[in-house]
Every structure is written in C-alpha cells, then in structure tokens.
Design a protein around this motif. Structure first.
Motif, PDB file in Angstrom:
ATOM      1  N   GLY A 144      20.467  80.912  29.236  1.00  0.00           N
ATOM      2  CA  GLY A 144      21.261  80.144  28.275  1.00  0.00           C
ATOM      3  C   GLY A 144      22.690  80.633  28.125  1.00  0.00           C
ATOM      4  N   GLU A 145      23.053  81.702  28.830  1.00  0.00           N
ATOM      5  CA  GLU A 145      24.427  82.196  28.789  1.00  0.00           C
ATOM      6  C   GLU A 145      25.022  82.118  30.194  1.00  0.00           C
TER       7      GLU A 145
ATOM      8  N   ALA B 166      27.746  80.106  25.837  1.00  0.00           N
ATOM      9  CA  ALA B 166      26.434  79.458  25.726  1.00  0.00           C
ATOM     10  C   ALA B 166      26.694  77.959  25.806  1.00  0.00           C
ATOM     11  N   PRO B 167      26.529  77.362  26.998  1.00  0.00           N
ATOM     12  CA  PRO B 167      26.828  75.947  27.161  1.00  0.00           C
ATOM     13  C   PRO B 167      26.067  75.101  26.140  1.00  0.00           C
ATOM     14  N   SER B 168      26.818  74.197  25.504  1.00  0.00           N
ATOM     15  CA  SER B 168      26.217  73.294  24.524  1.00  0.00           C
ATOM     16  C   SER B 168      27.150  72.119  24.311  1.00  0.00           C
ATOM     17  N   LEU B 169      26.642  71.123  23.640  1.00  0.00           N
ATOM     18  CA  LEU B 169      27.437  69.945  23.309  1.00  0.00           C
ATOM     19  C   LEU B 169      28.672  70.328  22.501  1.00  0.00           C
ATOM     20  N   ASP B 170      28.561  71.353  21.669  1.00  0.00           N
ATOM     21  CA  ASP B 170      29.677  71.789  20.842  1.00  0.00           C
ATOM     22  C   ASP B 170      30.842  72.362  21.640  1.00  0.00           C
TER      23      ASP B 170
END
Length: 187
Positions: free
Chosen positions: A163-164, A178-182
C-alpha cells in the motif's frame, strides 16, 4: 522486454567465487534478494569500473540480504583469469557467472545476437524469483552501484509495506506515498 513482475527462468551455470569454481542455478536464489549484473565482456573498459563499483557496495548489499551475480558470456575460467590479473576485479567477492552458451543472457532478453555478448543490464529479483526492477544502458554508459543500492532499498521497502510506494529520488527513511483517491491531482 516485458520482464518486470515475471519469474526468472530456470538456469544452471558454472561460476567463479572466492577463488573457487562453483555451480549456480535458479534454485540458489529462492528466499533471497538477488541482483543480476550483466556486462559485455571481461578484460574490457567500462565493465571493470562497474564491477568494481558493485564490489565496493557488496558488503552493504549482503547486509540487506542481497546476493550479486555478475554475468557475461565469458567462461568461469576467463572470470578467474581476470580476477587474478586485475586489481579492480580482484576485490570482487560476489559470484561471477560464466554464460558461454548465452542461456542466462537470453533468459533475461539481453543478448546481442550479432555479437554473442550481453547488454549492459541490471535486474533486481525478489526472494520469490520475480523481477522487480531492470536497467539497460548503451555500451558506453556505465551504471552506478549507489543508485542500484537505492533501488534495492526501495524494492525491499515496497515489498514489506503493502500500500506504499516510493517517489522519485526516494532514499531510505524519507516519506513514501500511499496511493489513494485523495492524492489524485495533489502531487
């Protein structure tokens, strides 16, 4: 050349390491991080500078659980002769693999078929035998073992921190992402 995230192919070869001839195979890699460091030929010009640079970082790579395999289409006998005659190559403690048939070089898709020589190529392989990183340069462009070590550290970090991801120029201890929509459009 789509080798990233693929398993290395089986191989068996003769090698020179620490004053002895040994046999190595893909089975020797299981459970360890590995670097395959392909180069065109022994007794040349850029190659000894690169192999010597890796030798200077070998203790740190080993401390990280990484084994190094330099590979050329020369024989293990030629590796020994080079090791015995060159101060730079004489400091090498990692495995120098002979690949006179080109099997390993072809397995990694870095054979110059018209010359019978390997490209200048580096592969980082995880403990499951999966290629995580690769670099190929033109004949006259030498590689940097310090940057290779940085890439090993990043690959090991990502493997142990799902996740990183590591951004450009990441160095051990620096912030990761940490890839995310945000994060979309924020970097």
């Amino acid at each position: 050349m789509a080798l990233i995230n693929t398993n290395i192919k089986p191989f068996n070869a003769n090698a020179f390491k620490n004053g002895e001839f040994i046999e190595v195979s893909d089975a020797d890699l299981q459970g360890k991080w590995s670097i395959f460091f392909f180069y065109p030929a022994d007794f040349t010009f850029v190659c000894p500078t690169e192999l010597g640079d890796v030798a200077d970082h070998y203790a740190e790579l080993q401390a990280r659980g990484v084994e190094v395999y330099s590979v050329s289409t020369d024989t293990h006998f030629t590796h020994k002769a080079w090791h015995d005659s060159s101060e730079t190559i004489g400091k090498i403690q990692y495995t120098m693999v002979g690949d006179p048939t080109g099997q390993i070089t072809r397995n990694f898709d870095v054979m110059r078929e018209d010359q019978g020589l390997a490209d200048r190529a580096t592969f980082i392989v995880d403990p499951d035998g999966v290629i995580q990183a690769m670099e190929i340069t033109a004949e006259g462009i030498g590689r940097d073992a310090q940057d290779l070590l940085r890439k090993v550290k990043a690959a090991q970090y990502v493997a142990s921190h799902p996740g990183e991801v590591c951004p450009a120029k990441w160095k051990e201890g620096e912030a990761t992402l940490a890839p995310s929509l945000d994060l979309v459009g924020k970097i």
